[in-house]
Scaffold this motif. Structure first.
Motif, PDB file in Angstrom:
ATOM      1  N   LEU A  39       0.825  -1.212   0.000  1.00 55.94           N
ATOM      2  CA  LEU A  39       0.000   0.000   0.000  1.00 55.94           C
ATOM      3  C   LEU A  39       0.859   1.262   0.000  1.00 55.94           C
ATOM      4  CD1 LEU A  39      -2.747  -1.162   2.503  1.00 55.94           C
ATOM      5  CD2 LEU A  39      -3.101  -0.653   0.081  1.00 55.94           C
ATOM      6  N   GLN A  40       1.941   1.266   0.802  1.00 53.02           N
ATOM      7  CA  GLN A  40       2.752   2.485   0.822  1.00 53.02           C
ATOM      8  C   GLN A  40       3.515   2.655  -0.484  1.00 53.02           C
ATOM      9  OE1 GLN A  40       6.169   3.011   0.951  1.00 53.02           O
ATOM     10  NE2 GLN A  40       6.995   0.958   1.254  1.00 53.02           N
ATOM     11  N   LEU A  41       3.902   1.554  -1.121  1.00 53.14           N
ATOM     12  CA  LEU A  41       4.545   1.658  -2.431  1.00 53.14           C
ATOM     13  C   LEU A  41       3.582   2.185  -3.482  1.00 53.14           C
ATOM     14  CD1 LEU A  41       6.648  -1.638  -2.430  1.00 53.14           C
ATOM     15  CD2 LEU A  41       7.566   0.678  -2.563  1.00 53.14           C
ATOM     16  N   GLN A  42       2.301   1.931  -3.284  1.00 51.66           N
ATOM     17  CA  GLN A  42       1.282   2.407  -4.217  1.00 51.66           C
ATOM     18  C   GLN A  42       0.808   3.818  -3.895  1.00 51.66           C
ATOM     19  OE1 GLN A  42      -1.526  -0.807  -3.703  1.00 51.66           O
ATOM     20  NE2 GLN A  42      -0.773  -1.902  -5.503  1.00 51.66           N
ATOM     21  N   GLY A  43       1.375   4.411  -2.844  1.00 51.78           N
ATOM     22  CA  GLY A  43       1.057   5.802  -2.535  1.00 51.78           C
ATOM     23  C   GLY A  43      -0.138   6.022  -1.633  1.00 51.78           C
ATOM     24  N   THR A  44      -0.747   4.958  -1.117  1.00 52.12           N
ATOM     25  CA  THR A  44      -1.892   5.116  -0.224  1.00 52.12           C
ATOM     26  C   THR A  44      -1.408   4.971   1.219  1.00 52.12           C
ATOM     27  OG1 THR A  44      -2.409   2.773  -0.544  1.00 52.12           O
ATOM     28  CG2 THR A  44      -3.581   4.352  -1.925  1.00 52.12           C
ATOM     29  N   ASP A  59      -2.064   6.497   4.157  1.00 48.38           N
ATOM     30  CA  ASP A  59      -2.974   6.434   5.304  1.00 48.38           C
ATOM     31  C   ASP A  59      -3.524   5.016   5.486  1.00 48.38           C
ATOM     32  OD1 ASP A  59      -2.709   9.092   6.063  1.00 48.38           O
ATOM     33  OD2 ASP A  59      -4.261   9.754   4.679  1.00 48.38           O
ATOM     34  N   THR A  60      -3.907   4.392   4.377  1.00 48.35           N
ATOM     35  CA  THR A  60      -4.386   3.013   4.448  1.00 48.35           C
ATOM     36  C   THR A  60      -3.269   2.082   4.888  1.00 48.35           C
ATOM     37  OG1 THR A  60      -5.905   3.510   2.633  1.00 48.35           O
ATOM     38  CG2 THR A  60      -5.575   1.200   3.168  1.00 48.35           C
ATOM     39  N   ALA A  61      -2.048   2.355   4.435  1.00 50.20           N
ATOM     40  CA  ALA A  61      -0.904   1.531   4.823  1.00 50.20           C
ATOM     41  C   ALA A  61      -0.659   1.603   6.331  1.00 50.20           C
ATOM     42  CB  ALA A  61       0.343   1.981   4.066  1.00 50.20           C
ATOM     43  N   ILE A  62      -0.826   2.782   6.914  1.00 50.88           N
ATOM     44  CA  ILE A  62      -0.624   2.932   8.361  1.00 50.88           C
ATOM     45  C   ILE A  62      -1.687   2.166   9.132  1.00 50.88           C
ATOM     46  CG2 ILE A  62      -0.706   4.597  10.262  1.00 50.88           C
ATOM     47  CD1 ILE A  62       0.660   6.594   8.316  1.00 50.88           C
ATOM     48  N   ARG A  63      -2.919   2.221   8.671  1.00 51.78           N
ATOM     49  CA  ARG A  63      -3.959   1.435   9.339  1.00 51.78           C
ATOM     50  C   ARG A  63      -3.655  -0.059   9.229  1.00 51.78           C
ATOM     51  NH1 ARG A  63      -7.252   5.484   6.963  1.00 51.78           N
ATOM     52  NH2 ARG A  63      -7.768   4.141   5.175  1.00 51.78           N
TER      53      ARG A  63
END
Length: 487
Positions: A438-443, A445-449
């Motif tokens: 998710l963080q590699l895809q730029g999302t 906030d979702t990655a942190i959750r």
């Protein structure tokens, strides 16, 4: 382009003004602390170091992925990597490159500081041969080698940064389909400033052309292909009128530019002609992807440029597979593999078709046969991992852990790792890998959750070493999010 996307891009403009030059992983888990300390964008100095460029480029890539449609094609991605590997030693670029493919028929490619190279599928449709395609990549490497981003930032400090941002926002909006509104935004900027920036960009374009021509000749490509590609682009611009290819919005082609590259190409040696079908095969893949509903059109376009017969057979095999005729596809590919034993992409294509046809053991055998000869051939690694996820998740987890270290910027690898971990009972690993994807895809906030959930699972299972690893990654993610808010 939606208003929301445009707003997001505007946030990036002050830090990534190189978009006016474009042809338009996180690091491994153990190296997480390397990734997200971007320069202070509020500083009065815009001196940009190579480390700054790396971090900016990786951050920009995540933003870009969040706003575009990726084209996941390991075979094409590996091919582009191989072309860049030939050009890089002669381009003056000294950094590890990341290739991102975009599912778009727009003619575009770009190079971002930090070694990010992007290619739209549409570029393959326009470049009829490998040399012309290589000319675009060589040009983009020229921008990186000459550090045009850092030099542009220095120039911007001398002029009007807010006006530059407004002009670039208009260019992005126009490139994204905003049409008249984008052009109006550009025209609304100060004319003298625009003229100054255009002149500076033309100088950069000339430098990139010269570096690219030299690199092409030394790498064994035909330098005559660069002026020829420019002529092709010029024709496209005249045919499309007020809606030129995206490439030309930021890389204007003029008669003087064509003359300059032609004169320089004439001073360089052209290699003998060769009938290697590889590029035409890759081009067939792109054409079929862009014409999924009409594969006949893909074949028609490919044949217009008189490709090698092997490329026609290859595209026919892809078409047969798409039409649920795997037997015919595999028979054609097996024959081609015998005729071209050095082209790993042919048996790798057969392995992928076998997997897609639910022939799991055949796919695994084919992929592992390739890996015995080429242990790090990504397309074969991908098919092996896909198959093992379905047949032996624990083995798949081990394979994908290795791949995640080998390809730390590939979100698809982390996505598959997450699936393998979940199927093999490694829930905390599965959620961590999903967070990395998710963080590699730029999302972010979702990655942190997601990473919060992974930490909870690790603690509940008593795996405190894993919980500690996840906690550190969470801190990295939070720093990254803060940096992106200031972008």
């Amino acid at each position: 382009m939606t208003k929301q996307r445009l707003t997001s891009f505007k946030r990036q403009l002050l830090a990534v003004s190189l978009l006016s030059m474009t042809l338009a992983g996180a690091p491994p888990i153990a190296q997480a602390e390397q990734g997200y300390q971007l320069p202070d964008l509020g500083s009065t100095s815009v001196a940009v170091t190579t480390n700054d460029e790396y971090r900016l480029g990786r951050a920009w890539l995540r933003q870009f992925r969040a706003q575009t449609d990726p084209w996941h094609d390991p075979i094409t991605q590996t091919y582009v990597h191989s072309m860049l590997a030939k050009l890089v030693p002669y381009s003056g670029v000294d950094e590890r490159l990341v290739v991102t493919l975009v599912d778009s028929r727009l003619l575009n490619a770009f190079a971002v500081p930090g070694g990010v190279v992007g290619v739209n599928a549409g570029l393959f449709t326009t470049a009829p041969n490998e040399d012309e395609f290589a000319s675009v990549l060589a040009h983009e490497l020229g921008h990186l080698a000459q550090r045009h981003y850092a030099r542009r930032m220095a120039r911007v400090e001398e002029t009007q940064l807010p006006t530059m941002a407004a002009m670039l926002a208009g260019m992005i909006f126009a490139a994204g389909g905003g049409g008249g509104a984008g052009i109006a935004a550009m025209m609304g900027s100060q004319a003298a400033f625009i003229q100054d920036q255009l002149a500076y960009s033309r100088r950069f374009e000339q430098e990139a052309d010269r570096v690219g021509l030299s690199a092409m000749a030394k790498a064994g490509y035909d330098p005559q292909a660069m002026p020829e590609m420019f002529r092709t682009l010029q024709k496209l611009a005249s045919l499309q009128g007020g809606n030129p290819p995206e490439f030309l919005l930021t890389h204007p082609v003029t008669e003087s530019r064509i003359s300059d590259t032609q004169a320089r190409a004439d001073q360089l040696t052209s290699p003998p002609h060769h009938d290697d079908p590889t590029y035409a095969m890759i081009r067939g893949r792109a054409l079929l992807m862009l014409n999924q509903g009409n594969p006949t059109q893909a074949m028609t376009v490919l044949k217009q440029d008189d490709p090698p017969p092997a490329a026609i057979s290859y595209l026919q095999a892809l078409t047969d597979a798409q039409r649920s005729r795997p037997e015919a596809a595999l028979a054609t590919l097996d024959k081609l593999a015998n005729d071209y034993p050095d082209l790993s992409m042919i048996p790798a294509t057969a392995a992928q078709i076998a997997y897609d046809a639910d022939r799991r053991q055949d796919a695994l055998a084919r992929s592992q046969r390739i890996l015995r000869l080429s242990p790090r051939y990504y397309p074969a690694q991908w098919v092996e991992a896909e198959t093992l996820v379905q047949t032996s998740p624990s083995r798949a987890f081990d394979v994908l852990r290795d791949m995640s270290e080998q390809y730390p910027e590939d979100p698809d690898v982390f996505g598959l790792l997450s699936e393998a971990a979940g199927r093999s009972g490694r829930d905390a690993w599965g959620q961590l890998a999903r967070a990395e994807q998710l963080q590699l895809q730029g999302t972010i906030d979702t990655a942190i959750r997601q990473i919060d959930s992974a930490e909870t699972v690790a603690k509940q299972s008593g795996d405190y070493a894993m919980a500690s690893r996840i906690e550190q990654r969470r801190k990295d993610f939070l720093e990254y999010r803060e940096t992106m808010r200031n972008f």
